[in-house]
Design an enzyme around this catalytic site. Sequence first.
Site, PDB file in Angstrom:
ATOM      1  N   ASP A  81       8.541   4.324 -11.108  1.00 39.40           N
ATOM      2  CA  ASP A  81       7.247   4.062 -10.462  1.00 39.40           C
ATOM      3  C   ASP A  81       6.713   5.361  -9.840  1.00 39.40           C
ATOM      4  O   ASP A  81       7.451   6.071  -9.150  1.00 39.40           O
ATOM      5  CB  ASP A  81       7.487   3.005  -9.363  1.00 39.40           C
ATOM      6  N   HIS A  82       5.461   5.677 -10.080  1.00 42.42           N
ATOM      7  CA  HIS A  82       4.794   6.861  -9.496  1.00 42.42           C
ATOM      8  C   HIS A  82       5.606   8.143  -9.657  1.00 42.42           C
ATOM      9  O   HIS A  82       5.906   8.830  -8.664  1.00 42.42           O
ATOM     10  CB  HIS A  82       4.486   6.639  -8.009  1.00 42.42           C
ATOM     11  N   GLY A 211      -0.705  -1.902  -6.067  1.00 44.87           N
ATOM     12  CA  GLY A 211      -1.189  -2.392  -4.772  1.00 44.87           C
ATOM     13  C   GLY A 211      -1.522  -3.867  -4.795  1.00 44.87           C
ATOM     14  O   GLY A 211      -2.538  -4.300  -4.260  1.00 44.87           O
ATOM     15  N   SER A 213       0.225  -6.541  -3.597  1.00 52.01           N
ATOM     16  CA  SER A 213       0.769  -7.459  -2.590  1.00 52.01           C
ATOM     17  C   SER A 213      -0.352  -8.248  -1.931  1.00 52.01           C
ATOM     18  O   SER A 213      -1.479  -7.756  -1.813  1.00 52.01           O
ATOM     19  CB  SER A 213       1.552  -6.677  -1.523  1.00 52.01           C
TER      20      SER A 213
HETATM   21  P1  13P Z   1       1.980  -2.986  -2.804  1.00 57.20           P
HETATM   22  O1  13P Z   1       2.082  -1.963  -1.712  1.00 57.20           O
HETATM   23  O2  13P Z   1       0.676  -3.723  -2.711  1.00 57.20           O
HETATM   24  O3  13P Z   1       3.130  -3.900  -2.838  1.00 57.20           O
HETATM   25  O4  13P Z   1       1.931  -2.183  -4.194  1.00 57.20           O
HETATM   26  C1  13P Z   1       3.123  -1.748  -4.800  1.00 57.20           C
HETATM   27  C2  13P Z   1       2.888  -0.779  -5.912  1.00 57.20           C
HETATM   28  O5  13P Z   1       1.790  -0.588  -6.399  1.00 57.20           O
HETATM   29  C3  13P Z   1       4.059  -0.070  -6.447  1.00 57.20           C
HETATM   30  O6  13P Z   1       3.711   0.854  -7.435  1.00 57.20           O
HETATM   31  O1  G3H Z   2       3.668   2.386  -4.520  1.00 64.66           O
HETATM   32  C1  G3H Z   2       4.749   2.669  -4.015  1.00 64.66           C
HETATM   33  C2  G3H Z   2       5.796   1.641  -3.861  1.00 64.66           C
HETATM   34  O2  G3H Z   2       5.467   0.710  -2.879  1.00 64.66           O
HETATM   35  C3  G3H Z   2       7.124   2.286  -3.619  1.00 64.66           C
HETATM   36  O3  G3H Z   2       7.274   2.695  -2.291  1.00 64.66           O
HETATM   37  O4  G3H Z   2       7.730   5.085  -2.599  1.00 64.66           O
HETATM   38  O5  G3H Z   2       8.249   3.974  -0.424  1.00 64.66           O
HETATM   39  O6  G3H Z   2       9.637   3.498  -2.460  1.00 64.66           O
HETATM   40  P1  G3H Z   2       8.291   3.893  -1.931  1.00 64.66           P
HETATM   41 ZN    ZN Z   3       1.805   1.792  -7.038  1.00 66.44          ZN
END
Ligand code: 13P
Ligand code: G3H
Ligand code: ZN
Length: 316
Positions: A81-82, A211, A213
């Site tokens: 992720d990211h 994003g 949630s």
């Molecule tokens: P939330 O912060 O809305 O849970 O988004 C998570 C996210 O986009 C992880 O890549």
């Molecule tokens: O978008 C990011 C996710 O919520 C992951 O969060 O980088 O703090 O693990 P983190």
């Molecule tokens: Zn994200």
Amino acid sequence: MIVTTAQLFKHAYGKYAVGAYNINNAEQAMGLFRGCIQSQSPFIIQISKGARKYTDKRMLEAIIRSAGEVFPEAIYAVHLDHGDEETCYDCINSGFYSSVMIDASHDPFEKNVEITKRVVKAAHAKGLSVEAELGMLGGVEEDISVDEGNSCLTKPDEAKLFIEQTGCDSLAAAIGTSHGAYKFSGHQSLHFEVIEGITKLVPNFPIVMHGSSSVPQEEVRRINAAGGKLGSAVGVDENEYLPAAKRGVTKINIDTDGRLVWTRVHREFFRDKPTEFDFRPPGKIFMDEYANFIAHKNKMLGGEGVLSDLRKSLTK
Ligand code: 13P
Ligand code: G3H
Ligand code: ZN
């Protein structure tokens, strides 16, 4: 069973969204796998750069491998992720990941294309797919913070160009959401017109919603009643997950809501049992609650009960 992200997307596209959940430790892994078996849904395990550093990336991989043995019925993909470019290459070469996300969305368009193209080349050579990002979400992502005023929605014509030029396999598009617990001060709807605009120009291309949630207000109230001091904000309306999925949003990222479950369980536990210092009793409650939370999210994403059909399609 670990499958490719592409296999999950093929089965889900236009019908439901695959939940992508961030995990950092064994308790989250147990809850995630249990919840997905409970709802009979496939899922994507997301690992962030921060999660890789929290204990040790090998520790997290070992937890996931073990969870796969404990829950042989589970069908899932493992995703970075990211990622930045360097982390993407590390994951691509590790042999463990199904897909990576290269997030160069904070760079200008041409530089984003350039970086994404390099990652796509390396990933495709090893059979992994690549999620890229165009547009800017608001909120906080590890070391980068974007305020609402600077977030900008993805432009469908730029998305088409970006997908053609990079060869990426899915696109994280800015459709009005932001990361973290502080999203909207009032009710706000997703920008369905952006999703439809992209789908019209690039049919059948998986769109990813970050994003996502929903920041349940009851969860925030309970956390604050147990000593928390979370500010007031709302998240994405869960009833908008499925309409988004039907329009081409194939992966929906959820992390913050799971953190709220953890915070609520632990704050209430230690408030009600001030002499307790064993972390296992609240840990067990968390795993149960997290499993229920995941099963509920999968239902809202439209992915409840799809596992056996997916399994059949994979063996064809
Ligand atoms: P939330 O912060 O809305 O849970 O988004 C998570 C996210 O986009 C992880 O890549
Ligand atoms: O978008 C990011 C996710 O919520 C992951 O969060 O980088 O703090 O693990 P983190
Ligand atoms: Zn994200």
